[in-house]
Design an enzyme around this catalytic site. Sequence first.
Site, PDB file in Angstrom:
ATOM      1  N   TRP A 129       0.869  -1.096   0.059  1.00 57.07           N
ATOM      2  CA  TRP A 129       0.122  -0.104   0.188  1.00 57.07           C
ATOM      3  C   TRP A 129       0.736   1.314  -0.029  1.00 57.07           C
ATOM      4  O   TRP A 129       1.805   1.309   0.742  1.00 57.07           O
ATOM      5  CB  TRP A 129      -0.889  -0.213   1.253  1.00 57.07           C
ATOM      6  CG  TRP A 129      -1.869   1.084   1.386  1.00 57.07           C
ATOM      7  CD1 TRP A 129      -2.839   1.627   0.576  1.00 57.07           C
ATOM      8  CD2 TRP A 129      -1.969   1.868   2.849  1.00 57.07           C
ATOM      9  NE1 TRP A 129      -3.546   2.527   1.037  1.00 57.07           N
ATOM     10  CE2 TRP A 129      -3.098   2.801   2.296  1.00 57.07           C
ATOM     11  CE3 TRP A 129      -1.675   1.854   3.958  1.00 57.07           C
ATOM     12  CZ2 TRP A 129      -3.743   3.687   3.214  1.00 57.07           C
ATOM     13  CZ3 TRP A 129      -2.054   2.521   4.742  1.00 57.07           C
ATOM     14  CH2 TRP A 129      -3.013   3.474   4.511  1.00 57.07           C
ATOM     15  N   ASP A 210      -0.192  -5.578   9.540  1.00 51.93           N
ATOM     16  CA  ASP A 210      -1.405  -4.648   9.479  1.00 51.93           C
ATOM     17  C   ASP A 210      -2.617  -5.358   8.947  1.00 51.93           C
ATOM     18  O   ASP A 210      -2.625  -5.933   7.691  1.00 51.93           O
ATOM     19  CB  ASP A 210      -0.698  -3.675   8.411  1.00 51.93           C
ATOM     20  CG  ASP A 210      -1.795  -2.705   7.765  1.00 51.93           C
ATOM     21  OD1 ASP A 210      -2.797  -2.601   8.457  1.00 51.93           O
ATOM     22  OD2 ASP A 210      -1.466  -1.899   6.707  1.00 51.93           O
ATOM     23  N   LYS A 245     -13.506  -1.395   7.037  1.00 51.11           N
ATOM     24  CA  LYS A 245     -14.027  -2.106   5.844  1.00 51.11           C
ATOM     25  C   LYS A 245     -14.849  -3.082   6.476  1.00 51.11           C
ATOM     26  O   LYS A 245     -16.149  -2.971   5.987  1.00 51.11           O
ATOM     27  CB  LYS A 245     -12.943  -2.796   5.094  1.00 51.11           C
ATOM     28  CG  LYS A 245     -12.388  -1.870   4.160  1.00 51.11           C
ATOM     29  CD  LYS A 245     -10.949  -1.119   4.387  1.00 51.11           C
ATOM     30  CE  LYS A 245     -10.321  -0.351   3.816  1.00 51.11           C
ATOM     31  NZ  LYS A 245      -9.167   0.783   4.032  1.00 51.11           N
TER      32      LYS A 245
END
Length: 396
Positions: A129, A210, A245
Amino acid sequence: MFEHVPRYAGDPILSLVQTFLKDPRQNKVNLSIGFYYDAEGKVPVLDSVAQARDRIDVSAPAVYLPMEGDAQYRKAVQEAVFGADHPAIAEGRIATIHTLGGSGALKVGGDFLKAHFPGSELWISDPTWENHYNILGGAGFEMHAFPYYDAATNGLRFEEMLAALRQLPELGVVLLQPCCHNPTGIDPTREQWAQIADALAERNAIPFFDMAYQGFGDGLDEDAWIVREMARRGGAMLVGNSFSKSMSLYGERVGGLSVVCPTPDEAARVLGQLQATVRKNYSSPALFGSRVVGTLLNDPGLRAAWHGEVAQMRTRINAMRRGLRDRLQALRPDLDVDYFVTQRGMFSYTGLRPEQVDRLRDEFGVYLIQSGRMCVAGLFEANLDAVAQAMAKVMD
Ligand code: LMR
């Protein structure tokens, strides 16, 4: 006064969302940022979340939370990440705080590690990311990449990854994603994870997980498998997690940082330093979202309902993956597009080059980020055919 301040070129993901919003075309499709859309193409409000929200007394005064966040919320985070019956919880070896989403966990964890392991450098998957570089580089780490994505097979370069990890210097920090790797959608198998864990233990590395997409791969518990396994082995590690999310609560900034320690005494020391890090950064976390998540996760009925809703989201994403694969296979039998169904979670790495991504956007109104990452959770029945047709035209 500020003439010397350079203009910000903009964030590659967030700027694209702005471009998308300004695009007047009716048939535009947003497959850029990691948002989950429902079958009607809307960012959903989950029923379990709405019920939890309705139970909150909004007339209560909005006092400050403690630096580490609300105790009920933190307990719920630990149980969601590690499982309620995890021995490390019972042993009091985990220091957990509320962070501003998963990004906040990276920032607080990064600052904490940099302060207490000043000689450590950080290793991260190639690719990762984009914002990992901003947040962790910003915390002062020298960053290195280890091999991950294999463009030739659209899979994992596992042997090279393992070889790189086996050469880490002592106390190297290794950023790993336990499930639904962003941006590739490619995860190691459990057997591969076990070998990664061995390599990290041999090198006395500091794993920093993460976990932003828990529940979107195989299940809420299944996706945390390697985190739970490594915590059981007793070594030290950090785990950032996010409900953005999985609860569709992006803007509430609900995440957590858990530091698994060898002993309860170390966990108490670490908790104190995490509090100090938060105080230096933003003083205390945000109240409302943690009330919602804490209410939901501490109520067995709502929690079960949420598990069901996450399963529905996961099932819909997988159906969209199959739908896209099937359509592309029919339109372009010369291509192997099976990777859409082997990759997991919200994202697929399509292997599309920047000029193909540009064509998709300019000619067809289909937005992917420049790396060729597609948010498959932005597909739904009404846009699937058009996306497949556009992709079939630009793929080679
Ligand atoms: C993404 O990768 O699209 C998400 O994590 C959202 C973001 O902030 O970049």
